[in-house]
Design a protein around this motif. Structure first.
Motif, PDB file in Angstrom:
ATOM      1  N   CYS A  24       0.854  -1.181   0.000  1.00 49.90           N
ATOM      2  CA  CYS A  24       0.000   0.000   0.000  1.00 49.90           C
ATOM      3  C   CYS A  24       0.894   1.237   0.000  1.00 49.90           C
ATOM      4  N   PRO A  25       0.705   2.154  -0.943  1.00 49.36           N
ATOM      5  CA  PRO A  25       1.551   3.346  -0.990  1.00 49.36           C
ATOM      6  C   PRO A  25       1.296   4.310   0.170  1.00 49.36           C
ATOM      7  N   VAL A  26       0.171   4.160   0.859  1.00 49.90           N
ATOM      8  CA  VAL A  26      -0.155   5.053   1.975  1.00 49.90           C
ATOM      9  C   VAL A  26       0.383   4.503   3.290  1.00 49.90           C
ATOM     10  N   THR A  27       0.146   3.216   3.551  1.00 54.08           N
ATOM     11  CA  THR A  27       0.496   2.634   4.851  1.00 54.08           C
ATOM     12  C   THR A  27       1.680   1.679   4.800  1.00 54.08           C
ATOM     13  N   GLY A  28       2.042   1.196   3.616  1.00 56.08           N
ATOM     14  CA  GLY A  28       3.113   0.217   3.492  1.00 56.08           C
ATOM     15  C   GLY A  28       2.680  -1.203   3.794  1.00 56.08           C
ATOM     16  N   ALA A  29       1.390  -1.413   4.030  1.00 57.62           N
ATOM     17  CA  ALA A  29       0.867  -2.737   4.367  1.00 57.62           C
ATOM     18  C   ALA A  29       0.795  -3.636   3.135  1.00 57.62           C
ATOM     19  N   GLU A  30       0.747  -4.936   3.382  1.00 53.51           N
ATOM     20  CA  GLU A  30       0.595  -5.923   2.316  1.00 53.51           C
ATOM     21  C   GLU A  30      -0.744  -5.723   1.610  1.00 53.51           C
ATOM     22  N   LEU A  31      -0.784  -6.017   0.321  1.00 51.14           N
ATOM     23  CA  LEU A  31      -2.008  -5.940  -0.466  1.00 51.14           C
ATOM     24  C   LEU A  31      -2.429  -7.343  -0.876  1.00 51.14           C
ATOM     25  N   VAL A  32      -3.724  -7.617  -0.769  1.00 48.89           N
ATOM     26  CA  VAL A  32      -4.250  -8.921  -1.177  1.00 48.89           C
ATOM     27  C   VAL A  32      -5.385  -8.703  -2.174  1.00 48.89           C
ATOM     28  N   VAL A  42     -10.065  -5.768  -7.039  1.00 47.78           N
ATOM     29  CA  VAL A  42      -9.411  -4.691  -6.297  1.00 47.78           C
ATOM     30  C   VAL A  42      -8.261  -5.296  -5.509  1.00 47.78           C
ATOM     31  N   LEU A  43      -7.393  -4.448  -5.012  1.00 48.87           N
ATOM     32  CA  LEU A  43      -6.369  -4.859  -4.062  1.00 48.87           C
ATOM     33  C   LEU A  43      -6.714  -4.210  -2.729  1.00 48.87           C
ATOM     34  N   ALA A  48      -4.555  -2.928   9.681  1.00 46.37           N
ATOM     35  CA  ALA A  48      -5.699  -3.061  10.589  1.00 46.37           C
ATOM     36  C   ALA A  48      -6.278  -1.711  11.000  1.00 46.37           C
ATOM     37  N   GLU A  49      -5.435  -0.699  11.109  1.00 50.37           N
ATOM     38  CA  GLU A  49      -5.902   0.609  11.548  1.00 50.37           C
ATOM     39  C   GLU A  49      -6.475   1.452  10.417  1.00 50.37           C
ATOM     40  N   ARG A  50      -5.986   1.241   9.202  1.00 52.08           N
ATOM     41  CA  ARG A  50      -6.424   2.071   8.072  1.00 52.08           C
ATOM     42  C   ARG A  50      -6.508   1.222   6.799  1.00 52.08           C
ATOM     43  N   PRO A  51      -7.471   0.281   6.735  1.00 52.31           N
ATOM     44  CA  PRO A  51      -7.588  -0.550   5.530  1.00 52.31           C
ATOM     45  C   PRO A  51      -8.082   0.273   4.340  1.00 52.31           C
ATOM     46  N   LEU A  52      -7.404   0.108   3.215  1.00 52.76           N
ATOM     47  CA  LEU A  52      -7.750   0.832   1.998  1.00 52.76           C
ATOM     48  C   LEU A  52      -7.938  -0.155   0.854  1.00 52.76           C
ATOM     49  N   VAL A  53      -8.707   0.264  -0.158  1.00 50.44           N
ATOM     50  CA  VAL A  53      -8.967  -0.547  -1.343  1.00 50.44           C
ATOM     51  C   VAL A  53      -8.489   0.232  -2.563  1.00 50.44           C
ATOM     52  N   TYR A  54      -7.768  -0.478  -3.453  1.00 52.77           N
ATOM     53  CA  TYR A  54      -7.260   0.120  -4.690  1.00 52.77           C
ATOM     54  C   TYR A  54      -7.885  -0.584  -5.883  1.00 52.77           C
ATOM     55  N   PRO A  55      -8.309   0.165  -6.889  1.00 47.20           N
ATOM     56  CA  PRO A  55      -8.917  -0.465  -8.071  1.00 47.20           C
ATOM     57  C   PRO A  55      -7.882  -1.163  -8.943  1.00 47.20           C
ATOM     58  N   VAL A  56      -8.355  -2.125  -9.712  1.00 48.98           N
ATOM     59  CA  VAL A  56      -7.556  -2.783 -10.742  1.00 48.98           C
ATOM     60  C   VAL A  56      -8.277  -2.512 -12.049  1.00 48.98           C
ATOM     61  N   ARG A  57      -7.627  -1.794 -12.953  1.00 46.31           N
ATOM     62  CA  ARG A  57      -8.244  -1.420 -14.227  1.00 46.31           C
ATOM     63  C   ARG A  57      -7.489  -2.071 -15.376  1.00 46.31           C
ATOM     64  N   ASP A  58      -8.216  -2.791 -16.201  1.00 48.79           N
ATOM     65  CA  ASP A  58      -7.615  -3.501 -17.335  1.00 48.79           C
ATOM     66  C   ASP A  58      -6.456  -4.390 -16.881  1.00 48.79           C
ATOM     67  N   GLY A  59      -6.611  -4.992 -15.699  1.00 48.01           N
ATOM     68  CA  GLY A  59      -5.595  -5.893 -15.177  1.00 48.01           C
ATOM     69  C   GLY A  59      -4.418  -5.209 -14.517  1.00 48.01           C
ATOM     70  N   GLU A  67      -6.523   7.376  -5.524  1.00 44.31           N
ATOM     71  CA  GLU A  67      -7.484   6.377  -5.996  1.00 44.31           C
ATOM     72  C   GLU A  67      -7.970   5.460  -4.872  1.00 44.31           C
ATOM     73  N   ALA A  68      -7.303   5.484  -3.728  1.00 41.16           N
ATOM     74  CA  ALA A  68      -7.659   4.609  -2.610  1.00 41.16           C
ATOM     75  C   ALA A  68      -8.974   5.061  -1.981  1.00 41.16           C
ATOM     76  N   ARG A  69      -9.706   4.069  -1.480  1.00 41.91           N
ATOM     77  CA  ARG A  69     -10.925   4.378  -0.728  1.00 41.91           C
ATOM     78  C   ARG A  69     -10.958   3.465   0.490  1.00 41.91           C
ATOM     79  N   PRO A  70     -11.639   3.871   1.544  1.00 41.81           N
ATOM     80  CA  PRO A  70     -11.697   3.035   2.754  1.00 41.81           C
ATOM     81  C   PRO A  70     -12.328   1.671   2.452  1.00 41.81           C
ATOM     82  N   ALA A  71     -11.809   0.638   3.113  1.00 38.24           N
ATOM     83  CA  ALA A  71     -12.337  -0.706   2.940  1.00 38.24           C
ATOM     84  C   ALA A  71     -13.630  -0.884   3.726  1.00 38.24           C
TER      85      ALA A  71
END
Length: 71
Positions: A24-32, A42-43, A48-59, A67-71
């Motif tokens: 994660c570019p904001v928190t440095g956490a692992e992305l799944v 999405v990724l 745990a304190e600041r879960p974020l979701v990132y879109p996947v566009r065209d793979g 582009e991040a939004r709260p999980a």
């Protein structure tokens, strides 16, 4: 499942070594892998304190803080 949907899912599959490099570019956490409410890939940050979701566009993961939004 449509051909386009199958192609999109296949395009988001990464080798384990590549997945381990993504953070994660904001928190440095692992992305799944995950899906949003519409079933699009999405990724999800595993912070745990600041879960974020990132879109996947065209793979391609869009790992931009704006582009991040709260999980």
């Amino acid at each position: 499942m449509s051909g386009d949907r199958q192609d999109e899912e296949a395009a988001t599959t990464l080798e384990p070594w590549a997945r381990a490099l993504l953070r994660c570019p904001v928190t440095g956490a692992e992305l799944v892998d995950g899906t949003d409410a519409d079933g699009r890939p999405v990724l999800v940050s595993q912070d745990a304190e600041r879960p974020l979701v990132y879109p996947v566009r065209d793979g391609i993961p869009v790992l931009l803080a704006d582009e991040a939004r709260p999980a």
